[in-house]
Design a protein around this motif. Structure first.
Motif, PDB file in Angstrom:
ATOM      1  N   LYS A 222       0.956  -1.246  -0.004  1.00 10.65           N
ATOM      2  CA  LYS A 222       0.008   0.108  -0.139  1.00 10.65           C
ATOM      3  C   LYS A 222       0.795   1.299  -0.158  1.00 10.65           C
ATOM      4  N   VAL A 223       0.628   2.203  -0.928  1.00 14.16           N
ATOM      5  CA  VAL A 223       1.435   3.284  -1.031  1.00 14.16           C
ATOM      6  C   VAL A 223       0.545   4.537  -0.885  1.00 14.16           C
ATOM      7  N   LEU A 224       1.077   5.642  -0.307  1.00 17.00           N
ATOM      8  CA  LEU A 224       0.404   6.739  -0.119  1.00 17.00           C
ATOM      9  C   LEU A 224       1.495   7.780  -0.460  1.00 17.00           C
ATOM     10  N   ALA A 225       1.007   8.712  -1.145  1.00 18.85           N
ATOM     11  CA  ALA A 225       1.663  10.022  -1.667  1.00 18.85           C
ATOM     12  C   ALA A 225       1.250  11.096  -1.218  1.00 18.85           C
ATOM     13  N   VAL A 226       2.015  12.180  -1.074  1.00 20.65           N
ATOM     14  CA  VAL A 226       1.578  13.585  -0.849  1.00 20.65           C
ATOM     15  C   VAL A 226       2.113  14.472  -1.825  1.00 20.65           C
ATOM     16  N   SER A 227       1.234  15.230  -2.182  1.00 13.62           N
ATOM     17  CA  SER A 227       1.658  16.300  -3.500  1.00 13.62           C
ATOM     18  C   SER A 227       2.450  17.095  -2.958  1.00 13.62           C
ATOM     19  N   SER A 251       0.124  20.005 -11.967  1.00 10.10           N
ATOM     20  CA  SER A 251      -0.925  19.911 -11.115  1.00 10.10           C
ATOM     21  C   SER A 251      -0.881  18.684  -9.910  1.00 10.10           C
ATOM     22  N   SER A 252      -1.461  18.560  -8.865  1.00  8.42           N
ATOM     23  CA  SER A 252      -1.423  17.409  -7.911  1.00  8.42           C
ATOM     24  C   SER A 252      -1.681  16.181  -8.815  1.00  8.42           C
ATOM     25  N   SER A 253      -3.083  16.123  -9.548  1.00  6.15           N
ATOM     26  CA  SER A 253      -3.402  15.010 -10.173  1.00  6.15           C
ATOM     27  C   SER A 253      -2.285  14.411 -11.163  1.00  6.15           C
ATOM     28  N   GLU A 254      -1.451  15.306 -11.799  1.00  5.35           N
ATOM     29  CA  GLU A 254      -0.302  14.717 -12.508  1.00  5.35           C
ATOM     30  C   GLU A 254       0.644  14.437 -11.732  1.00  5.35           C
ATOM     31  N   VAL A 255       0.982  14.671 -10.487  1.00  5.18           N
ATOM     32  CA  VAL A 255       1.886  14.246  -9.369  1.00  5.18           C
ATOM     33  C   VAL A 255       1.417  12.762  -9.164  1.00  5.18           C
ATOM     34  N   GLN A 260       0.970   6.389 -10.573  1.00  2.00           N
ATOM     35  CA  GLN A 260      -0.235   5.747 -10.547  1.00  2.00           C
ATOM     36  C   GLN A 260      -0.043   4.195 -10.637  1.00  2.00           C
ATOM     37  N   ASP A 261       0.992   3.603 -11.062  1.00  2.00           N
ATOM     38  CA  ASP A 261       0.859   2.246 -11.060  1.00  2.00           C
ATOM     39  C   ASP A 261       0.980   1.771  -9.762  1.00  2.00           C
ATOM     40  N   ILE A 262       1.376   2.432  -8.819  1.00  2.00           N
ATOM     41  CA  ILE A 262       1.859   1.652  -7.344  1.00  2.00           C
ATOM     42  C   ILE A 262       0.960   2.490  -6.501  1.00  2.00           C
ATOM     43  N   LEU A 263      -0.084   3.507  -6.641  1.00  2.00           N
ATOM     44  CA  LEU A 263      -0.483   4.555  -5.759  1.00  2.00           C
ATOM     45  C   LEU A 263      -2.092   3.873  -5.218  1.00  2.00           C
ATOM     46  N   SER A 264      -2.231   3.816  -4.025  1.00  3.37           N
ATOM     47  CA  SER A 264      -3.530   3.375  -3.453  1.00  3.37           C
ATOM     48  C   SER A 264      -4.242   4.720  -2.862  1.00  3.37           C
ATOM     49  N   LEU A 265      -3.230   5.520  -2.125  1.00  2.00           N
ATOM     50  CA  LEU A 265      -3.836   6.619  -1.326  1.00  2.00           C
ATOM     51  C   LEU A 265      -3.189   8.048  -1.637  1.00  2.00           C
ATOM     52  N   PHE A 266      -3.751   8.952  -1.709  1.00  2.00           N
ATOM     53  CA  PHE A 266      -3.258  10.346  -2.145  1.00  2.00           C
ATOM     54  C   PHE A 266      -3.576  11.522  -1.250  1.00  2.00           C
ATOM     55  N   ILE A 267      -2.690  12.441  -0.790  1.00  2.00           N
ATOM     56  CA  ILE A 267      -3.061  13.518  -0.166  1.00  2.00           C
ATOM     57  C   ILE A 267      -2.941  14.805  -0.743  1.00  2.00           C
ATOM     58  N   GLN A 280     -10.010   9.679  -7.897  1.00  2.00           N
ATOM     59  CA  GLN A 280     -10.896   8.624  -7.462  1.00  2.00           C
ATOM     60  C   GLN A 280     -11.482   7.686  -8.813  1.00  2.00           C
ATOM     61  N   GLY A 281     -11.258   8.363  -9.976  1.00  2.00           N
ATOM     62  CA  GLY A 281     -11.938   7.617 -11.120  1.00  2.00           C
ATOM     63  C   GLY A 281     -10.614   6.827 -11.443  1.00  2.00           C
ATOM     64  N   TRP A 282      -9.515   6.959 -10.950  1.00  2.00           N
ATOM     65  CA  TRP A 282      -8.132   6.007 -11.332  1.00  2.00           C
ATOM     66  C   TRP A 282      -8.166   4.989 -10.236  1.00  2.00           C
ATOM     67  N   GLY A 283      -9.100   5.239  -9.154  1.00  2.00           N
ATOM     68  CA  GLY A 283      -9.198   3.846  -8.070  1.00  2.00           C
ATOM     69  C   GLY A 283      -8.250   4.333  -6.923  1.00  2.00           C
ATOM     70  N   ILE A 284      -7.592   5.859  -6.976  1.00  2.00           N
ATOM     71  CA  ILE A 284      -7.185   6.334  -5.606  1.00  2.00           C
ATOM     72  C   ILE A 284      -7.917   6.972  -4.940  1.00  2.00           C
ATOM     73  N   MET A 285      -7.612   6.603  -3.429  1.00  3.27           N
ATOM     74  CA  MET A 285      -8.539   7.152  -2.381  1.00  3.27           C
ATOM     75  C   MET A 285      -7.826   8.603  -2.078  1.00  3.27           C
ATOM     76  N   CYS A 286      -8.448   9.486  -2.082  1.00  5.12           N
ATOM     77  CA  CYS A 286      -7.969  10.790  -1.853  1.00  5.12           C
ATOM     78  C   CYS A 286      -8.587  11.492  -0.502  1.00  5.12           C
ATOM     79  N   LYS A 287      -7.564  12.450   0.137  1.00  5.81           N
ATOM     80  CA  LYS A 287      -7.990  13.180   1.157  1.00  5.81           C
ATOM     81  C   LYS A 287      -7.388  14.606   0.861  1.00  5.81           C
TER      82      LYS A 287
END
Length: 314
Positions: A222-227, A251-255, A260-267, A280-287
């Motif tokens: 599980k990988v989370l990234a922060v913009s 943009s943050s979405s481009e980050v 994308q291939d490894i990302l599950s969560l994004f801040i 979220q359309g890419w299946g990435i949970m966002c906060k």
């Protein structure tokens, strides 16, 4: 009983150092490890300099310059000022306290010690309890291919030329031969989540995640990234400029797309909340959050929000 959560942070630059410090304020040393970019390491005056590694360690030791985010607090510049008088290469700021780090690192490397062994020793001397690892014990070097045809080592592009040349592409030399410290591999294998800090994706994070031994593990984690961007702009450094010059919207979405291939969560920051639906359309949970970290309290606050988000999505 609260279940222990093990986190590995991938970090480089000032933003990465700040979040690493925030996570260290929230977690026990046994719950956190930090793997740091060494792609921008270089030699200067014959000394082995590891800018990102030092920036992260100084932040964790609470001895970083609070105004710049890099270098040492209460630094003096007598040696550099004398170099200037002698008309030497003064483009890279070597403070007197910082110089001691580079001198001792160089001496130990020449003795045959590994960079990870030296880093562990320095951390012990500075009172850092969290394990900190260089991404590789062998040299991997970042080169900037510019649109004018020049090829610059990263620190020359970043510091000497103040990241003004336009970028065509980034090259990571010797990444296929990178030797990841065994303890860093073990930390990744045991991690419940890997946190990609708000660092430049191209020159701070790619050198880490494009090492095959690391990439193979990340594909199973599980990988989370922060913009590192707020409203399309970087707090520090050339990240936004790099996106633009390489033909990628800043943009943050481009980050997130870079990972994308490894990302599950994004801040991302509140100001970028309009991009959440795309992610979220890419299946990435966002906060969304306030990701600006001007002081240690804000680092801890953001780290706490990140850990809560991970726990909610375990």
């Amino acid at each position: 009983m609260k279940k222990t959560m093990r986190i590995v942070a991938l970090a480089g630059g000032v933003g990465g150092a700040k979040l690493a410090d925030g996570l260290a304020q929230c977690l026990k040393p046994s719950e956190l490890a930090v793997i740091v970019n060494t792609g921008d390491d270089f030699e200067h005056f014959g000394l082995a300099i590891s800018p990102d590694l030092d920036t992260v360690c100084y932040a964790l030791a609470n001895i970083a310059n609070p105004d710049t985010g890099w270098g040492r607090k209460d630094e003096t510049w007598r040696t550099l000022n004398e170099i200037k008088k002698l008309q030497g290469a003064d483009w890279f700021n070597l403070g007197d306290l910082d110089l001691a780090t580079h001198l001792e690192r160089t001496r130990r490397l020449k003795e045959g010690q590994t960079l990870s062994t030296i880093t562990a020793h320095f951390c012990a001397c500075w009172g850092i309890k969290v394990p900190v690892f260089p991404m590789s014990d062998t040299p991997v070097r970042t080169f900037v291919h510019c649109k004018d045809g020049n090829v610059l080592p990263f620190q020359e592009y970043f510091v000497e030329h103040r990241f003004q040349p336009q970028i065509d592409r980034i090259e990571l030399k010797n990444i296929e031969q990178a030797v990841v410290p065994e303890k860093a591999i073990a930390a990744l294998q045991e991690a419940d989540c890997v946190v990609i800090c708000p660092s430049n994706p191209f020159v701070s994070i790619d050198p880490i995640i494009k090492i095959k031994a690391i990439a193979d593990i990340l594909s199973q984690k599980k990988v989370l990234a922060v913009s590192p961007l707020i409203g399309g702009e970087a707090i520090k450094g050339p990240a936004a400029k790099m996106f633009s010059e390489m033909g990628i919207p800043s943009s943050s979405s481009e980050v997130a797309r870079q990972y994308q291939d490894i990302l599950s969560l994004f801040i991302l920051d509140h100001r970028d909340r309009s991009q959440i639906a795309v992610l979220q359309g890419w299946g990435i949970m966002c906060k969304e959050s306030d990701i600006y970290m001007p002081d240690r309290a804000s680092r801890k606050r953001l780290a706490g929000e990140i850990l809560k988000f991970i726990t909610e999505n375990r």
